[in-house]
Design a protein around this motif. Structure first.
Motif, PDB file in Angstrom:
ATOM      1  N   PRO A  61       0.813  -1.221   0.000  1.00 47.48           N
ATOM      2  CA  PRO A  61       0.000   0.000   0.000  1.00 47.48           C
ATOM      3  C   PRO A  61       0.843   1.266   0.000  1.00 47.48           C
ATOM      4  CG  PRO A  61      -0.905  -1.602   1.541  1.00 47.48           C
ATOM      5  CD  PRO A  61       0.410  -2.151   1.090  1.00 47.48           C
ATOM      6  N   ALA A  62       2.054   1.228   0.618  1.00 46.92           N
ATOM      7  CA  ALA A  62       2.866   2.441   0.663  1.00 46.92           C
ATOM      8  C   ALA A  62       3.341   2.873  -0.711  1.00 46.92           C
ATOM      9  CB  ALA A  62       4.061   2.230   1.590  1.00 46.92           C
ATOM     10  N   CYS A  63       3.302   1.974  -1.687  1.00 50.36           N
ATOM     11  CA  CYS A  63       3.738   2.318  -3.043  1.00 50.36           C
ATOM     12  C   CYS A  63       2.647   2.968  -3.875  1.00 50.36           C
ATOM     13  CB  CYS A  63       4.245   1.064  -3.753  1.00 50.36           C
ATOM     14  SG  CYS A  63       5.685   0.306  -2.956  1.00 50.36           S
ATOM     15  N   ALA A  64       1.461   3.140  -3.300  1.00 53.30           N
ATOM     16  CA  ALA A  64       0.375   3.771  -4.043  1.00 53.30           C
ATOM     17  C   ALA A  64       0.759   5.197  -4.416  1.00 53.30           C
ATOM     18  CB  ALA A  64      -0.903   3.759  -3.215  1.00 53.30           C
ATOM     19  N   VAL A  65       0.435   5.581  -5.630  1.00 52.13           N
ATOM     20  CA  VAL A  65       0.791   6.902  -6.155  1.00 52.13           C
ATOM     21  C   VAL A  65      -0.353   7.870  -5.861  1.00 52.13           C
ATOM     22  CG1 VAL A  65       1.368   8.226  -8.220  1.00 52.13           C
ATOM     23  CG2 VAL A  65       2.214   5.874  -7.933  1.00 52.13           C
ATOM     24  N   VAL A  66       0.021   9.024  -5.279  1.00 50.22           N
ATOM     25  CA  VAL A  66      -0.953  10.062  -4.946  1.00 50.22           C
ATOM     26  C   VAL A  66      -0.813  11.193  -5.969  1.00 50.22           C
ATOM     27  CG1 VAL A  66      -1.768  11.675  -3.198  1.00 50.22           C
ATOM     28  CG2 VAL A  66      -0.822   9.457  -2.514  1.00 50.22           C
ATOM     29  N   ALA A  67      -1.926  11.589  -6.565  1.00 49.97           N
ATOM     30  CA  ALA A  67      -1.931  12.665  -7.561  1.00 49.97           C
ATOM     31  C   ALA A  67      -3.078  13.606  -7.261  1.00 49.97           C
ATOM     32  CB  ALA A  67      -2.047  12.098  -8.974  1.00 49.97           C
ATOM     33  N   GLN A  68      -2.934  14.801  -7.750  1.00 44.93           N
ATOM     34  CA  GLN A  68      -3.977  15.810  -7.572  1.00 44.93           C
ATOM     35  C   GLN A  68      -4.670  16.050  -8.907  1.00 44.93           C
ATOM     36  OE1 GLN A  68      -2.615  19.588  -6.178  1.00 44.93           O
ATOM     37  NE2 GLN A  68      -4.687  20.466  -6.030  1.00 44.93           N
ATOM     38  N   ARG A  69      -5.995  15.883  -8.907  1.00 38.20           N
ATOM     39  CA  ARG A  69      -6.760  16.067 -10.128  1.00 38.20           C
ATOM     40  C   ARG A  69      -7.522  17.385 -10.050  1.00 38.20           C
ATOM     41  NH1 ARG A  69     -10.293  11.214 -12.106  1.00 38.20           N
ATOM     42  NH2 ARG A  69     -11.252  11.451 -10.058  1.00 38.20           N
ATOM     43  N   THR A  81       4.414   9.165  -3.603  1.00 38.79           N
ATOM     44  CA  THR A  81       3.830   7.924  -3.111  1.00 38.79           C
ATOM     45  C   THR A  81       3.123   8.165  -1.786  1.00 38.79           C
ATOM     46  OG1 THR A  81       5.874   7.316  -1.983  1.00 38.79           O
ATOM     47  CG2 THR A  81       5.599   6.567  -4.261  1.00 38.79           C
ATOM     48  N   LEU A  82       2.255   7.214  -1.431  1.00 43.59           N
ATOM     49  CA  LEU A  82       1.480   7.342  -0.208  1.00 43.59           C
ATOM     50  C   LEU A  82       2.392   7.355   1.023  1.00 43.59           C
ATOM     51  CD1 LEU A  82      -1.289   7.393   1.192  1.00 43.59           C
ATOM     52  CD2 LEU A  82      -1.287   4.892   1.124  1.00 43.59           C
ATOM     53  N   GLY A  83       3.423   6.540   1.042  1.00 41.85           N
ATOM     54  CA  GLY A  83       4.305   6.501   2.215  1.00 41.85           C
ATOM     55  C   GLY A  83       5.088   7.791   2.400  1.00 41.85           C
ATOM     56  N   ALA A  84       5.408   8.468   1.319  1.00 43.99           N
ATOM     57  CA  ALA A  84       6.223   9.677   1.429  1.00 43.99           C
ATOM     58  C   ALA A  84       5.388  10.925   1.670  1.00 43.99           C
ATOM     59  CB  ALA A  84       7.046   9.853   0.157  1.00 43.99           C
ATOM     60  N   LEU A  85       4.158  10.928   1.283  1.00 42.23           N
ATOM     61  CA  LEU A  85       3.355  12.162   1.347  1.00 42.23           C
ATOM     62  C   LEU A  85       2.257  12.109   2.394  1.00 42.23           C
ATOM     63  CD1 LEU A  85       2.844  12.863  -2.466  1.00 42.23           C
ATOM     64  CD2 LEU A  85       4.422  14.015  -0.909  1.00 42.23           C
ATOM     65  N   ALA A  86       2.131  11.037   3.116  1.00 41.06           N
ATOM     66  CA  ALA A  86       1.000  10.908   4.030  1.00 41.06           C
ATOM     67  C   ALA A  86       0.953  12.025   5.047  1.00 41.06           C
ATOM     68  CB  ALA A  86       1.065   9.550   4.744  1.00 41.06           C
ATOM     69  N   ALA A  87       2.113  12.454   5.563  1.00 43.19           N
ATOM     70  CA  ALA A  87       2.125  13.476   6.609  1.00 43.19           C
ATOM     71  C   ALA A  87       2.162  14.879   6.053  1.00 43.19           C
ATOM     72  CB  ALA A  87       3.310  13.253   7.540  1.00 43.19           C
ATOM     73  N   ASP A  88       2.374  15.050   4.759  1.00 43.01           N
ATOM     74  CA  ASP A  88       2.566  16.382   4.194  1.00 43.01           C
ATOM     75  C   ASP A  88       1.319  16.916   3.478  1.00 43.01           C
ATOM     76  OD1 ASP A  88       5.144  16.218   5.083  1.00 43.01           O
ATOM     77  OD2 ASP A  88       5.896  15.410   3.183  1.00 43.01           O
ATOM     78  N   ALA A  91      -3.292   7.190   7.068  1.00 40.16           N
ATOM     79  CA  ALA A  91      -2.816   8.453   6.502  1.00 40.16           C
ATOM     80  C   ALA A  91      -3.901   9.518   6.525  1.00 40.16           C
ATOM     81  CB  ALA A  91      -2.343   8.230   5.069  1.00 40.16           C
ATOM     82  N   ASP A  92      -5.001   9.224   7.200  1.00 40.61           N
ATOM     83  CA  ASP A  92      -6.135  10.157   7.299  1.00 40.61           C
ATOM     84  C   ASP A  92      -6.715  10.482   5.918  1.00 40.61           C
ATOM     85  OD1 ASP A  92      -8.040  11.618   8.621  1.00 40.61           O
ATOM     86  OD2 ASP A  92      -6.827  13.438   8.774  1.00 40.61           O
ATOM     87  N   LEU A  93      -6.738   9.477   5.067  1.00 40.87           N
ATOM     88  CA  LEU A  93      -7.361   9.614   3.754  1.00 40.87           C
ATOM     89  C   LEU A  93      -8.542   8.654   3.702  1.00 40.87           C
ATOM     90  CD1 LEU A  93      -4.248   9.737   1.389  1.00 40.87           C
ATOM     91  CD2 LEU A  93      -5.628  11.646   2.198  1.00 40.87           C
ATOM     92  N   HIS A  94      -9.688   9.182   3.384  1.00 34.13           N
ATOM     93  CA  HIS A  94     -10.917   8.381   3.372  1.00 34.13           C
ATOM     94  C   HIS A  94     -11.587   8.538   2.014  1.00 34.13           C
ATOM     95  CE1 HIS A  94     -10.513   7.899   7.728  1.00 34.13           C
ATOM     96  NE2 HIS A  94     -10.245   9.209   7.757  1.00 34.13           N
ATOM     97  N   PRO A  95     -11.262   7.654   1.091  1.00 38.79           N
ATOM     98  CA  PRO A  95     -11.835   7.777  -0.262  1.00 38.79           C
ATOM     99  C   PRO A  95     -13.348   7.593  -0.237  1.00 38.79           C
ATOM    100  CG  PRO A  95     -10.703   5.689  -0.016  1.00 38.79           C
ATOM    101  CD  PRO A  95     -10.376   6.481   1.213  1.00 38.79           C
TER     102      PRO A  95
END
Length: 339
Positions: free
Chosen positions: A40-48, A58-65, A157-161
């Motif tokens: 799951p930490a390898c999931a890619v986070v993007a802004q649409r 990635t989710l692991g690197a950006l979760a806190a930011d 990561a406090d993300l709730h899709p």
């Protein structure tokens, strides 16, 4: 409304997948793209956004930011090497459309290998057969068990899709993570309802103003009704008085003024003579009475300009007291003559 949704879905299906992802109804926000075969930490986070999609990391690197504003409206895009979404055509009675979610909750284990609580699902009504009393819909289900580790990582990561986009045999399909509408759709529905209410108010305002004006005019009319009746009564009286005066004037023009004729006759009769009967018709006066000088009475009427053609209407006879003559004189009253 269902037809419009179906028609819009058919039009979106003709677009490329990249355009469907951008314009297919997904709100602006974060997109988490995850391969179920990877951690799951390898999931890619993007802004649409309307301008396109920008990769954040990635989710692991950006979760806190991630800022709180970006954490709203998260869409989870998942891929898997095998078939992830199961879909099939379902035929149900037409009456089930009103309570479709409840019916599918009880029928899910019969229609699919899973219970209702084990899947996320979506239904799209394809056809309504009113003659047969049935509806045809497409049911797409996604097992929850395959995504639980990824959803746990997103929750940490406090993300709730609110929805999941997955590859289906027909293309990309969007499934809500709860049986009801996703939050963005709830807001859209509320805004649509508000717009409909405002449109209805705009339509009702002219009608309301018209009704208020009609009520005001009706109140004024009700207040003026007594005055109107009084005016009509006075008008009727005036018309009757005018008609009476006109009738009297016409009769006077035809028959003459009886009072003026009586005054002229009274003036013309000499002292010592008196009348016992007087008849006036068509300006011809017939005078019956006694006079000490019958010939002088005729001469008196001849000398008066108010009369013409005086003559005896009957033979002159002597009264019983032998002091006066009984006379009957006929005389024409001249027109417009006064005494």
């Amino acid at each position: 409304m269902e037809f419009l949704r179906w028609y819009g879905a058919m039009l979106r299906s003709l677009l490329p997948s990249s355009l469907r992802a951008m314009f297919g109804g997904s709100a602006s926000g974060l997109i988490v793209s995850a391969d179920l075969t990877a951690p799951p930490a390898c999931a890619v986070v993007a802004q649409r956004s309307r301008g396109g999609t920008r990769t954040l990391g990635t989710l692991g690197a950006l979760a806190a930011d991630l800022s709180p504003s970006l954490r709203r409206g998260v869409t989870l895009v998942v891929t898997a090497p095998g078939r992830l979404v199961l879909s099939r055509m379902v035929t149900l009675p037409l009456a089930a459309e009103r309570h479709l979610a409840t019916v599918l909750t009880f029928e899910m284990d019969r229609l699919t290998p899973f219970a209702a609580g084990e899947v996320w699902y979506r239904t799209d009504i394809i056809n309504r057969r009113k003659a047969a009393g049935s509806i045809a819909l497409r049911l797409a289900v996604l097992p929850r068990a395959k995504l639980l580790p990824l959803l746990d990582a997103l929750a940490q990561a406090d993300l709730h899709p609110g929805r999941i986009e997955a590859q289906d045999a027909a293309g990309i399909i969007t499934l809500p993570l709860d049986p009801g509408a996703p939050p963005a759709r709830r807001i859209e529905a509320a805004l649509a309802a508000l717009c409909a209410i405002l449109a209805l108010v705009c339509l009702l305002i002219p009608l309301s103003r018209q009704q208020i004006e009609l009520h005001r005019l009706a109140t004024r009319e009700k207040a003026l009704v007594p005055r109107l009746h009084a005016a009509e009564t006075l008008r009727g009286r005036l018309d009757r008085a005018r008609n009476g005066a006109a009738t009297l004037a016409a009769e006077q023009a035809r028959e003459g003024d009886a009072l003026a004729a009586l005054a002229a006759i009274t003036t013309a009769v000499p002292d010592g003579s008196f009348l016992t009967d007087l008849t006036l018709r068509h300006r011809i006066a017939t005078l019956d009475g006694e006079s000490p000088n019958a010939a002088g009475l005729v001469a008196a009427f001849s000398a008066n300009p108010a009369f013409a053609d005086p003559s005896f209407a009957a033979p002159v006879t002597r009264a019983l007291n032998a002091k006066a003559d009984i006379v009957s004189i006929r005389v024409r009253v001249r027109r417009h003559e006064a005494p």
